[in-house]
Motif scaffolding. Structure first.
Motif, PDB file in Angstrom:
ATOM      1  N   ASN A   1       0.814  -1.211   0.000  1.00  0.00           N
ATOM      2  CA  ASN A   1       0.000   0.000   0.000  1.00  0.00           C
ATOM      3  C   ASN A   1       0.851   1.267   0.000  1.00  0.00           C
ATOM      4  O   ASN A   1       0.491   2.269  -0.637  1.00  0.00           O
ATOM      5  CB  ASN A   1      -0.947  -0.019   1.199  1.00  0.00           C
ATOM      6  N   LEU A   2       1.988   1.247   0.690  1.00  0.00           N
ATOM      7  CA  LEU A   2       2.886   2.402   0.642  1.00  0.00           C
ATOM      8  C   LEU A   2       3.515   2.548  -0.740  1.00  0.00           C
ATOM      9  O   LEU A   2       3.760   3.667  -1.202  1.00  0.00           O
ATOM     10  CB  LEU A   2       3.966   2.270   1.717  1.00  0.00           C
ATOM     11  N   LEU A   3       3.767   1.429  -1.402  1.00  0.00           N
ATOM     12  CA  LEU A   3       4.276   1.494  -2.770  1.00  0.00           C
ATOM     13  C   LEU A   3       3.291   2.237  -3.665  1.00  0.00           C
ATOM     14  O   LEU A   3       3.683   3.096  -4.473  1.00  0.00           O
ATOM     15  CB  LEU A   3       4.535   0.082  -3.297  1.00  0.00           C
ATOM     16  N   ARG A   4       2.011   1.962  -3.522  1.00  0.00           N
ATOM     17  CA  ARG A   4       1.005   2.661  -4.328  1.00  0.00           C
ATOM     18  C   ARG A   4       0.972   4.151  -3.989  1.00  0.00           C
ATOM     19  O   ARG A   4       0.821   5.001  -4.871  1.00  0.00           O
ATOM     20  CB  ARG A   4      -0.373   2.029  -4.125  1.00  0.00           C
ATOM     21  N   ASN A   5       1.113   4.487  -2.700  1.00  0.00           N
ATOM     22  CA  ASN A   5       1.186   5.898  -2.310  1.00  0.00           C
ATOM     23  C   ASN A   5       2.341   6.604  -3.012  1.00  0.00           C
ATOM     24  O   ASN A   5       2.179   7.694  -3.586  1.00  0.00           O
ATOM     25  CB  ASN A   5       1.398   6.023  -0.799  1.00  0.00           C
ATOM     26  N   VAL A   6       3.519   5.994  -2.962  1.00  0.00           N
ATOM     27  CA  VAL A   6       4.719   6.625  -3.515  1.00  0.00           C
ATOM     28  C   VAL A   6       4.625   6.726  -5.036  1.00  0.00           C
ATOM     29  O   VAL A   6       5.059   7.719  -5.634  1.00  0.00           O
ATOM     30  CB  VAL A   6       5.974   5.844  -3.077  1.00  0.00           C
ATOM     31  N   LEU A   7       4.046   5.721  -5.674  1.00  0.00           N
ATOM     32  CA  LEU A   7       3.873   5.773  -7.128  1.00  0.00           C
ATOM     33  C   LEU A   7       2.952   6.924  -7.526  1.00  0.00           C
ATOM     34  O   LEU A   7       3.233   7.659  -8.485  1.00  0.00           O
ATOM     35  CB  LEU A   7       3.307   4.446  -7.632  1.00  0.00           C
TER      36      LEU A   7
ATOM     37  N   GLU B   1      12.507  12.279  -9.078  1.00  0.00           N
ATOM     38  CA  GLU B   1      13.208  11.008  -9.201  1.00  0.00           C
ATOM     39  C   GLU B   1      13.382  10.340  -7.844  1.00  0.00           C
ATOM     40  O   GLU B   1      13.412   9.112  -7.747  1.00  0.00           O
ATOM     41  CB  GLU B   1      14.570  11.231  -9.860  1.00  0.00           C
ATOM     42  N   GLY B   2      13.487  11.145  -6.783  1.00  0.00           N
ATOM     43  CA  GLY B   2      13.613  10.567  -5.450  1.00  0.00           C
ATOM     44  C   GLY B   2      12.420   9.719  -5.068  1.00  0.00           C
ATOM     45  O   GLY B   2      12.559   8.700  -4.388  1.00  0.00           O
ATOM     46  N   HIS B   3      11.236  10.128  -5.496  1.00  0.00           N
ATOM     47  CA  HIS B   3      10.039   9.339  -5.204  1.00  0.00           C
ATOM     48  C   HIS B   3      10.059   8.023  -5.984  1.00  0.00           C
ATOM     49  O   HIS B   3       9.689   6.971  -5.451  1.00  0.00           O
ATOM     50  CB  HIS B   3       8.784  10.149  -5.544  1.00  0.00           C
ATOM     51  N   ALA B   4      10.486   8.087  -7.229  1.00  0.00           N
ATOM     52  CA  ALA B   4      10.601   6.858  -8.017  1.00  0.00           C
ATOM     53  C   ALA B   4      11.632   5.923  -7.406  1.00  0.00           C
ATOM     54  O   ALA B   4      11.462   4.691  -7.417  1.00  0.00           O
ATOM     55  CB  ALA B   4      10.972   7.192  -9.459  1.00  0.00           C
ATOM     56  N   ASP B   5      12.701   6.495  -6.847  1.00  0.00           N
ATOM     57  CA  ASP B   5      13.751   5.668  -6.249  1.00  0.00           C
ATOM     58  C   ASP B   5      13.229   4.927  -5.020  1.00  0.00           C
ATOM     59  O   ASP B   5      13.566   3.757  -4.804  1.00  0.00           O
ATOM     60  CB  ASP B   5      14.946   6.545  -5.867  1.00  0.00           C
ATOM     61  N   VAL B   6      12.402   5.581  -4.205  1.00  0.00           N
ATOM     62  CA  VAL B   6      11.809   4.902  -3.043  1.00  0.00           C
ATOM     63  C   VAL B   6      10.939   3.742  -3.513  1.00  0.00           C
ATOM     64  O   VAL B   6      10.965   2.648  -2.930  1.00  0.00           O
ATOM     65  CB  VAL B   6      10.989   5.889  -2.192  1.00  0.00           C
ATOM     66  N   ALA B   7      10.181   3.967  -4.576  1.00  0.00           N
ATOM     67  CA  ALA B   7       9.351   2.892  -5.123  1.00  0.00           C
ATOM     68  C   ALA B   7      10.218   1.728  -5.590  1.00  0.00           C
ATOM     69  O   ALA B   7       9.924   0.559  -5.296  1.00  0.00           O
ATOM     70  CB  ALA B   7       8.502   3.425  -6.272  1.00  0.00           C
ATOM     71  N   ARG B   8      11.287   2.032  -6.304  1.00  0.00           N
ATOM     72  CA  ARG B   8      12.162   0.962  -6.812  1.00  0.00           C
ATOM     73  C   ARG B   8      12.812   0.186  -5.669  1.00  0.00           C
ATOM     74  O   ARG B   8      12.926  -1.042  -5.723  1.00  0.00           O
ATOM     75  CB  ARG B   8      13.240   1.558  -7.719  1.00  0.00           C
ATOM     76  N   ARG B   9      13.247   0.891  -4.636  1.00  0.00           N
ATOM     77  CA  ARG B   9      13.908   0.218  -3.516  1.00  0.00           C
ATOM     78  C   ARG B   9      12.920  -0.656  -2.740  1.00  0.00           C
ATOM     79  O   ARG B   9      13.296  -1.713  -2.223  1.00  0.00           O
ATOM     80  CB  ARG B   9      14.557   1.246  -2.593  1.00  0.00           C
ATOM     81  N   THR B  10      11.682  -0.218  -2.659  1.00  0.00           N
ATOM     82  CA  THR B  10      10.657  -1.046  -2.017  1.00  0.00           C
ATOM     83  C   THR B  10      10.404  -2.301  -2.839  1.00  0.00           C
ATOM     84  O   THR B  10      10.311  -3.415  -2.300  1.00  0.00           O
ATOM     85  CB  THR B  10       9.357  -0.240  -1.852  1.00  0.00           C
ATOM     86  N   ILE B  11      10.306  -2.138  -4.144  1.00  0.00           N
ATOM     87  CA  ILE B  11      10.115  -3.287  -5.039  1.00  0.00           C
ATOM     88  C   ILE B  11      11.304  -4.239  -4.945  1.00  0.00           C
ATOM     89  O   ILE B  11      11.139  -5.468  -4.883  1.00  0.00           O
ATOM     90  CB  ILE B  11       9.913  -2.798  -6.485  1.00  0.00           C
ATOM     91  N   ASP B  12      12.509  -3.683  -4.926  1.00  0.00           N
ATOM     92  CA  ASP B  12      13.707  -4.527  -4.841  1.00  0.00           C
ATOM     93  C   ASP B  12      13.686  -5.369  -3.570  1.00  0.00           C
ATOM     94  O   ASP B  12      14.042  -6.554  -3.586  1.00  0.00           O
ATOM     95  CB  ASP B  12      14.969  -3.664  -4.876  1.00  0.00           C
ATOM     96  N   TYR B  13      13.280  -4.750  -2.450  1.00  0.00           N
ATOM     97  CA  TYR B  13      13.215  -5.512  -1.203  1.00  0.00           C
ATOM     98  C   TYR B  13      12.172  -6.630  -1.298  1.00  0.00           C
ATOM     99  O   TYR B  13      12.437  -7.778  -0.911  1.00  0.00           O
ATOM    100  CB  TYR B  13      12.882  -4.603  -0.016  1.00  0.00           C
ATOM    101  N   LEU B  14      10.998  -6.301  -1.805  1.00  0.00           N
ATOM    102  CA  LEU B  14       9.944  -7.308  -1.909  1.00  0.00           C
ATOM    103  C   LEU B  14      10.380  -8.460  -2.803  1.00  0.00           C
ATOM    104  O   LEU B  14      10.160  -9.637  -2.476  1.00  0.00           O
ATOM    105  CB  LEU B  14       8.659  -6.668  -2.446  1.00  0.00           C
TER     106      LEU B  14
END
Length: 607
Positions: free
Chosen positions: A258-264, A273-286
Motif C-alpha cells: 500500500n505504501l508502494l502505491r502511495n509513492v507511485l 526522481e527521489g520518489h521513483a527511487d523509493v518505489a524501486r527500492r521497495t520493489i527490490d526488497y519485496l
C-alpha cells in the motif's frame, strides 16, 4: 524445548518454553473440550512478526507456574492474527498479543494485551475461581451481552450520500495532520496509507496545493527516516516516536504494497526522481526477501529484530537474518498484485506486470475453491501444504480488485470474467439487505461455524470500500446499473458511522466521491500491441480516477456491440455513461477529450 517444536504454532525465535503449554487450535474440538470439562478458555492472539508476542512467549509463557496452571485449569487456544483476521476482529483487546479469558461458549470474561509473568500468575487463578464460583451470574451477563449485540446490529440504518461525507473525512485528515513531521496524530505513528491516498486523490480533484503538501511531507519523512530501511529498502511497520524514529522493525507485505502505491501516485504528480527511487527500492526488497520467484507469490512478513536492522548492509551479511513468514496470504498478495501493476505503467517496467500476473494466476489456480468459488485465506509454507479458511470478505474483495486492475493493464477480458465470478459470490454469500435493498457486505460468508462470536457477522468499512470500488468499476465497464446500485447501497450503509470513523474511513470517502462524480471511461478498441500507447496514456491521465478498458475486435465483439462502439482500431473513446467523445487516435489526444467532457459538464452525475 525448541521454540517451534509444535509445527501448528509459531513461537518466538528466541529460547522459550511456550510450546510446553498444551495449545489447541481454534475449532470445534477446543470448544467441546471446554464445555465438557467446564474450564474457561485462554485465547492467545499473536502474530509471527509481533515483538511483544515473542516477549510473552519468552517470559509469561515460559514461567513454570504459568505453564502448569494453564495446562491444568484452562483450555489454551492460540490463534495467528494474520491467518484468522475474523477471530482477531471479534476478540482483539487493544493490540498484539491479546490475552483473552473466555467462557466455554466463547464470551469474553476479561483480558488485556501483554501480561507480565507476576501479573499472569496472579490473574490466572483469580479468573478461574471467579468463573467457577459465579457461573450463573456469568451466563446471565453473557445472555445480556448477546441481546445487546443483536439489537445493535438491528439498528443499522442507511444514510444519504452527499459531498459532505467526502468533505468531513478529508477535513478530519487535515485536522489530524502533523505539520512538523507529517503523518497523522501523535506517537506511535502508523502509515495510514488510505489517508495518504485520499489526500493525493483530493489534490487531483481540487488542485489544492496544501493537500499535495501533506501527502508529500508524510511520505518523504517516512522514506528519509528510520521507518524506511535505508540499507535493504522497504518500510517497517510503524514508528514509536512522532518524528518517525525508533520503529517497530517488522516488515509487512500489506504495508509495503500500500505504501508502494502511495509513492507511485506521488511520483506521477511530482515527477521527482527521489520518489521513483523509493518505489524501486521497495520493489527490490519485496522481490529479494518477500517473494517466491519460482512459484510466483509473495510471503507475508519479515520479523522484527532491532539489533539486526541497526547494522550496515555489510554487517547484516555476517548475521542470521530475521525470520520470514513464507505463508501466502491471499488479500495481501492481491494488494501486491495491484501495486506491481501500477508500478509497471508508472515506471515503465513490463517485468513488474509479468510478476503481478504470475502471482494473480497462482492465487486463482492455487487458492480458490472450485466448488464454492471462494478464495482461501492463506497457503502455509511447504510443498505439501494445503490452502486454509474459506469465506473471508477481504480475500474475495481484494482479489476481485486485482483482477480488474489486471484487465485494465493487459486488456484481457478473462480477468473481468473472473472478477465477475467473485462479485456474484459476494452478492450471494456476503451481501446484507435491509428492506430488500443492498446494505453492505459481512466480513464472513453465510456458512459460519458456531464457534464463539464468529456467528456475529460484522461489516468492515475498509473491506466494504473495496467492495464498493469493485461494483462501481464493474457497473461502468459493463453498463450494469445493478452493480452500481449494490455499490450505492454498500456506501449508504456506513454514512451514519462517518463521524466516528475519522481518517480510518479514507478509502470509503474516495469511493463515495467516485460514486457521486462518475469517472471518465476510456474505451480503447484495438489489439494489446497496436493499442499499447493509448492504454498507457489512459492509465497516466491526471484525473482523480478513470475507467480504462481495452477491447480487442477479434476477441471482444460482444462487449463492443453492448457498448455500441465501432470495431475500427486502434482508437479510443472517452465516455461518460452513453455520451462518448469523437474517436481519439493519438495518445496525446486523450487528455483533451477528457477535458472536453468535463467542460461540457457530462462527467458529474449526481444520484
Amino acid at each position: 524445548m525448541p521454540s517451534n517444536a509444535h509445527s501448528k504454532f509459531h513461537f518466538s525465535p528466541r529460547p522459550n518454553r511456550a510450546g510446553e503449554i498444551r495449545w489447541e487450535e481454534w475449532g470445534d474440538d477446543a470448544f467441546r473440550k471446554a464445555r465438557e470439562t467446564g474450564k474457561p478458555i485462554l485465547l492467545a492472539l499473536s502474530a509471527v512478526w509481533c515483538h511483544w508476542c515473542h516477549v510473552m512467549d519468552e517470559t509469561s509463557y515460559s514461567d513454570e507456574g504459568v505453564i502448569s496452571y494453564i495446562n491444568e485449569h484452562y483450555v489454551p487456544v492460540r490463534v495467528d492474527n494474520d491467518q484468522r483476521p475474523d477471530i482477531n476482529a471479534r476478540y482483539n483487546l487493544g493490540g498484539w498479543p491479546t490475552t483473552a479469558f473466555l467462557t466455554p461458549d466463547g464470551e469474553v470474561l476479561t483480558g488485556g494485551t501483554y501480561i507480565p509473568p507476576d501479573q499472569m500468575k496472579d490473574l490466572l487463578p483469580k479468573v478461574n475461581v471467579y468463573y467457577r464460583s459465579n457461573k450463573g451470574e456469568v451466563e446471565q451477563k453473557v445472555a445480556d451481552a448477546r441481546i445487546r449485540r443483536a439489537a445493535a446490529q438491528g439498528e443499522a440504518s442507511r444514510g444519504e450520500l452527499s459531498p459532505a461525507v467526502f468533505d468531513v473525512i478529508l477535513q478530519n485528515i487535515s485536522t489530524n495532520y502533523d505539520p512538523v513531521f507529517g503523518g497523522f496524530g501523535e506517537a506511535p505513528k502508523f502509515p495510514h496509507t488510505d489517508a495518504n491516498d485520499l489526500l493525493l486523490y483530493a489534490h487531483r480533484k481540487t488542485r489544492d496545493p496544501d493537500l499535495l503538501h501533506m501527502a508529500r511531507k508524510t511520505l518523504e519523512f517516512m522514506a528519509n527516516g528510520e521507518v524506511f530501511d535505508q540499507e535493504w529498502g522497504g518500510f517497517f511497520r510503524y514508528a514509536t516516536r512522532r518524528d518517525w524514529s525508533e520503529p517497530h522493525y517488522e516488515k509487512m507485505l500489506e504495508d509495503n504494497a500500500n505504501l508502494l502505491r502511495n509513492v507511485l501516485a506521488l511520483h506521477r504528480m511530482t515527477g521527482a526522481e527521489g520518489h521513483a527511487d523509493v518505489a524501486r527500492r521497495t520493489i527490490d526488497y519485496l522481490n529479494w526477501k518477500l517473494r517466491d520467484g519460482e512459484r510466483g507469490y509473495f510471503y507475508g512478513s519479515q520479523d522484527a529484530d532491532e539489533q539486526f536492522y541497526k547494522l550496515s548492509r555489510e554487517g547484516r551479511q555476517q548475521q542470521a537474518e530475521p525470520y520470514i513468514d513464507r505463508t501466502c496470504y491471499t488479500s495481501w498478495n492481491a494488494m501486491a498484485v495491484s501495486a506491481y501493476l501500477e508500478a509497471s505503467w508508472t515506471l515503465d517496467r513490463p517485468d513488474l506486470r509479468d510478476a503481478a500476473l504470475k502471482t494473480l494466476d497462482f492465487l486463482w489456480e492455487g487458492l480458490r475453491d472450485a466448488e464454492s468459488g471462494s478464495m482461501y485465506r492463506y497457503l502455509p509454507a511447504g510443498p505439501e501444504a494445503q490452502p486454509q479458511i474459506l469465506g473471508l470478505l477481504g480475500d474475495q474483495a481484494h482479489t476481485a480488485r486485482a483482477l480488474l486492475d489486471a484487465a485494465e493493464v493487459t486488456g484481457y477480458s478473462a480477468y473481468i470474467d473472473r472478477a465477475l465470478e467473485l462479485a456474484r459470490l459476494l452478492v450471494h454469500r456476503f451481501l446484507d439487505r435491509i428492506d430488500a435493498r443492498p446494505a453492505g457486505f459481512f466480513d464472513v460468508w453465510d456458512e459460519v461455524p458456531e464457534q464463539g462470536r464468529l456467528g456475529d457477522r460484522q461489516k468492515s468499512v475498509q473491506d466494504n470500500a473495496v467492495c464498493a470500488e469493485v461494483f462501481l468499476r464493474l457497473g461502468h465497464l459493463l453498463r450494469d446499473e445493478g452493480d452500481i446500485e449494490i455499490a450505492q447501497g454498500t456506501l449508504e450503509a456506513f454514512v451514519s458511522s462517518v463521524p466516528h470513523l475519522g481518517y480510518f474511513a479514507a478509502g470509503y470517502a474516495r469511493q463515495v466521491d467516485a460514486f457521486l462524480n462518475r469517472p471518465p471511461e476510456i474505451n480503447i478498441v484495438g489489439s494489446p500491441s497496436a493499442a499499447a500507447g493509448l492504454v498507457r496514456a489512459a492509465l497516466l491521465l491526471d484525473t482523480p480516477s478513470r475507467i480504462v478498458q481495452l477491447l480487442d475486435p477479434q476477441r471482444d465483439t460482444e462487449r463492443l456491440e453492448a457498448l455500441a462502439l465501432p470495431s475500427a482500431a486502434p482508437v479510443a473513446y472517452v465516455c461518460a455513461g452513453t455520451a462518448c467523445s469523437p474517436p481519439v487516435t493519438e495518445p496525446g489526444g486523450l487528455k483533451e477529450a477528457v477535458e472536453a467532457l468535463q467542460t461540457a459538464g457530462v462527467r458529474t452525475i449526481g444520484r
